[in-house]
Design a protein around this motif. Sequence first.
Motif, PDB file in Angstrom:
ATOM      1  N   VAL A 157       2.268  -7.207  14.417  1.00 11.15           N
ATOM      2  CA  VAL A 157       2.752  -5.893  13.962  1.00 11.15           C
ATOM      3  C   VAL A 157       1.772  -5.370  12.904  1.00 11.15           C
ATOM      4  O   VAL A 157       1.364  -6.106  12.001  1.00 11.15           O
ATOM      5  N   GLY A 158       1.382  -4.107  13.038  1.00 12.28           N
ATOM      6  CA  GLY A 158       0.445  -3.539  12.063  1.00 12.28           C
ATOM      7  C   GLY A 158      -0.960  -4.071  12.276  1.00 12.28           C
ATOM      8  O   GLY A 158      -1.623  -4.523  11.342  1.00 12.28           O
ATOM      9  N   ALA A 159      -1.402  -3.994  13.538  1.00 14.88           N
ATOM     10  CA  ALA A 159      -2.746  -4.509  13.872  1.00 14.88           C
ATOM     11  C   ALA A 159      -3.758  -3.371  13.700  1.00 14.88           C
ATOM     12  O   ALA A 159      -3.671  -2.366  14.405  1.00 14.88           O
ATOM     13  N   VAL A 160      -4.678  -3.528  12.773  1.00 19.13           N
ATOM     14  CA  VAL A 160      -5.703  -2.489  12.639  1.00 19.13           C
ATOM     15  C   VAL A 160      -6.942  -2.823  13.479  1.00 19.13           C
ATOM     16  O   VAL A 160      -7.777  -1.974  13.721  1.00 19.13           O
ATOM     17  N   ALA A 161      -7.027  -4.083  13.927  1.00 15.45           N
ATOM     18  CA  ALA A 161      -8.119  -4.465  14.840  1.00 15.45           C
ATOM     19  C   ALA A 161      -7.490  -5.175  16.031  1.00 15.45           C
ATOM     20  O   ALA A 161      -6.463  -5.837  15.892  1.00 15.45           O
ATOM     21  N   ALA A 162      -8.109  -5.028  17.210  1.00 14.08           N
ATOM     22  CA  ALA A 162      -7.524  -5.609  18.420  1.00 14.08           C
ATOM     23  C   ALA A 162      -8.012  -7.033  18.676  1.00 14.08           C
ATOM     24  O   ALA A 162      -7.487  -7.724  19.538  1.00 14.08           O
ATOM     25  N   ASP A 163      -9.015  -7.472  17.911  1.00 12.45           N
ATOM     26  CA  ASP A 163      -9.644  -8.755  18.252  1.00 12.45           C
ATOM     27  C   ASP A 163      -9.483  -9.828  17.177  1.00 12.45           C
ATOM     28  O   ASP A 163     -10.301 -10.731  17.059  1.00 12.45           O
ATOM     29  N   ASN A 164      -8.402  -9.748  16.415  1.00 11.85           N
ATOM     30  CA  ASN A 164      -8.201 -10.754  15.366  1.00 11.85           C
ATOM     31  C   ASN A 164      -8.053 -12.171  15.918  1.00 11.85           C
ATOM     32  O   ASN A 164      -8.326 -13.142  15.224  1.00 11.85           O
ATOM     33  N   TYR A 165      -7.578 -12.279  17.164  1.00  9.24           N
ATOM     34  CA  TYR A 165      -7.357 -13.615  17.749  1.00  9.24           C
ATOM     35  C   TYR A 165      -8.284 -13.844  18.947  1.00  9.24           C
ATOM     36  O   TYR A 165      -7.954 -14.600  19.859  1.00  9.24           O
ATOM     37  N   GLU A 166      -9.425 -13.199  18.922  1.00 12.80           N
ATOM     38  CA  GLU A 166     -10.389 -13.295  20.014  1.00 12.80           C
ATOM     39  C   GLU A 166     -10.816 -14.764  20.242  1.00 12.80           C
ATOM     40  O   GLU A 166     -10.895 -15.222  21.388  1.00 12.80           O
TER      41      GLU A 166
ATOM     42  N   GLN B 160      -1.896 -15.424  23.455  1.00  7.90           N
ATOM     43  CA  GLN B 160      -1.820 -14.102  24.106  1.00  7.90           C
ATOM     44  C   GLN B 160      -1.190 -13.149  23.086  1.00  7.90           C
ATOM     45  O   GLN B 160      -0.036 -13.335  22.694  1.00  7.90           O
ATOM     46  N   VAL B 161      -1.976 -12.162  22.646  1.00  9.57           N
ATOM     47  CA  VAL B 161      -1.526 -11.290  21.557  1.00  9.57           C
ATOM     48  C   VAL B 161      -1.016  -9.961  22.095  1.00  9.57           C
ATOM     49  O   VAL B 161      -1.610  -9.371  23.004  1.00  9.57           O
ATOM     50  N   LYS B 162       0.064  -9.499  21.483  1.00 11.21           N
ATOM     51  CA  LYS B 162       0.498  -8.124  21.730  1.00 11.21           C
ATOM     52  C   LYS B 162       0.345  -7.399  20.390  1.00 11.21           C
ATOM     53  O   LYS B 162       1.181  -7.547  19.490  1.00 11.21           O
ATOM     54  N   PRO B 163      -0.739  -6.627  20.224  1.00 13.04           N
ATOM     55  CA  PRO B 163      -0.910  -5.917  18.958  1.00 13.04           C
ATOM     56  C   PRO B 163      -0.238  -4.549  19.005  1.00 13.04           C
ATOM     57  O   PRO B 163      -0.406  -3.800  19.963  1.00 13.04           O
ATOM     58  N   ILE B 164       0.525  -4.225  17.959  1.00  9.21           N
ATOM     59  CA  ILE B 164       1.171  -2.911  17.901  1.00  9.21           C
ATOM     60  C   ILE B 164       0.875  -2.268  16.547  1.00  9.21           C
ATOM     61  O   ILE B 164       0.639  -2.962  15.558  1.00  9.21           O
ATOM     62  N   ASP B 165       0.892  -0.952  16.520  1.00  9.44           N
ATOM     63  CA  ASP B 165       0.724  -0.241  15.244  1.00  9.44           C
ATOM     64  C   ASP B 165       1.285   1.181  15.374  1.00  9.44           C
ATOM     65  O   ASP B 165       1.379   1.722  16.476  1.00  9.44           O
ATOM     66  N   LEU B 166       1.609   1.755  14.222  1.00  9.86           N
ATOM     67  CA  LEU B 166       2.087   3.149  14.203  1.00  9.86           C
ATOM     68  C   LEU B 166       0.994   4.096  14.669  1.00  9.86           C
ATOM     69  O   LEU B 166       1.262   5.102  15.308  1.00  9.86           O
ATOM     70  N   ASN B 167      -0.223   3.776  14.312  1.00  7.74           N
ATOM     71  CA  ASN B 167      -1.338   4.677  14.593  1.00  7.74           C
ATOM     72  C   ASN B 167      -2.545   3.846  15.054  1.00  7.74           C
ATOM     73  O   ASN B 167      -3.438   3.555  14.257  1.00  7.74           O
ATOM     74  N   PRO B 168      -2.531   3.439  16.332  1.00  8.39           N
ATOM     75  CA  PRO B 168      -3.566   2.490  16.794  1.00  8.39           C
ATOM     76  C   PRO B 168      -4.988   3.018  16.618  1.00  8.39           C
ATOM     77  O   PRO B 168      -5.261   4.187  16.857  1.00  8.39           O
ATOM     78  N   GLN B 169      -5.853   2.111  16.204  1.00  5.28           N
ATOM     79  CA  GLN B 169      -7.272   2.437  16.025  1.00  5.28           C
ATOM     80  C   GLN B 169      -8.093   1.985  17.226  1.00  5.28           C
ATOM     81  O   GLN B 169      -9.310   2.082  17.211  1.00  5.28           O
ATOM     82  N   ASP B 170      -7.395   1.434  18.234  1.00  5.40           N
ATOM     83  CA  ASP B 170      -8.103   0.873  19.388  1.00  5.40           C
ATOM     84  C   ASP B 170      -7.167   1.012  20.593  1.00  5.40           C
ATOM     85  O   ASP B 170      -5.957   0.802  20.447  1.00  5.40           O
ATOM     86  N   PRO B 171      -7.701   1.358  21.766  1.00  9.23           N
ATOM     87  CA  PRO B 171      -6.821   1.533  22.934  1.00  9.23           C
ATOM     88  C   PRO B 171      -6.075   0.264  23.337  1.00  9.23           C
ATOM     89  O   PRO B 171      -5.067   0.331  24.039  1.00  9.23           O
ATOM     90  N   ARG B 172      -6.559  -0.891  22.885  1.00  6.23           N
ATOM     91  CA  ARG B 172      -5.857  -2.144  23.243  1.00  6.23           C
ATOM     92  C   ARG B 172      -4.617  -2.377  22.376  1.00  6.23           C
ATOM     93  O   ARG B 172      -3.836  -3.285  22.617  1.00  6.23           O
TER      94      ARG B 172
END
Length: 284
Positions: free
Chosen positions: A124-133, A140-152
């Motif tokens: 929750v509140g992921a500002v980057a999509a690859d923190n667990y790359e 398996q990550v499900k990143p969510i945010d109010l205002n995504p900075q990345d299409p993933r």
Amino acid sequence: MPKARKKSIPITRRIDPPSHTTSTTSSSTQKKFKQSSQETARLIRRFHVLNKEFAKCKATNDVKKQQSILAEMEAMGGIDWYQKASQLGQSKRRGGDSSKWLMQTLKKHKLLEQRTSMVKLLEVGAVAADNYERQKSWIQVKPIDLNPQDPRIQKQDFLEMPSPATKEDRFDIVSLSLVVNFVGDPKDRGRMLLHTRDFLNVDGFLFLVLPLPCINNSRYMSPDHFMNMMESMGYSCIESHFSNKLAYYLFQFIKDNVRCPPFKKQIMNDGATRNNFAIIIENN
Ligand SMILES: C[S@@+](CC[C@H](N)C(=O)[O-])C[C@H]1O[C@@H](n2cnc3c(N)ncnc32)[C@H](O)[C@@H]1O
């Protein structure tokens, strides 16, 4: 042909929560983002203050003040700039993102090692999509945010996110790193913590990071009070760690279906240098 008149939107609808302002189109975001650490730290601090003030004005329906807060946020670059500042705060140059501590702690306590399937993590509140790359072979990550900075990253307000209907749809880990302090209203902070339980099965983990002063320098909070609150929700602390700036916690969800007692906002430490961070738990 006469111009069609624009339908006027009631002012109260125009100023919904600041956290939902999708200011990516604002002229201020066209400006170059300043990258000095002082500038990003100042921006983040000011944004948090404005977020809190906004929540207060919303509660009292002070529309004029809400507008002036929104205008200041917009002038700063809105949530878009705030998130860019947060991304920068996560950069390796400045110590890396908080997932490092989570990974070390899971390993240290030999947690999730016996699993045969992918570990499901709701970030929750992921500002980057690859923190667990680096862990993509087993997480398996499900990143969510109010205002995504990345299409993933999925656009989703966690407070409005429907609870998974089945055991299989729940997650093994929910991550709330520097998110609870972003929420302006202390009651919403409480709701957010309570809502995490709906996404975990018993034995699942909650990874929580807060700025250290929220825990150890607030009029309305102390490390013991916070622990008491989390335990009353059915969580048990596996490990906590206080760095110079941040408080890290790994909790395990051990008691399902517990009714958490209410926690009010009450002064427990006083003094001019204290801040006002609070978490309120209402009847649930
Ligand atoms: C300081 S950033 C945290 C970034 C990152 N998790 C970290 O640890 O550095 C806070 C993020 O939380 C997001 N956020 C706040 N409330 C949220 C909510 N209710 N649902 C989803 N995301 C939320 C904000 O949009 C913002 O991007």
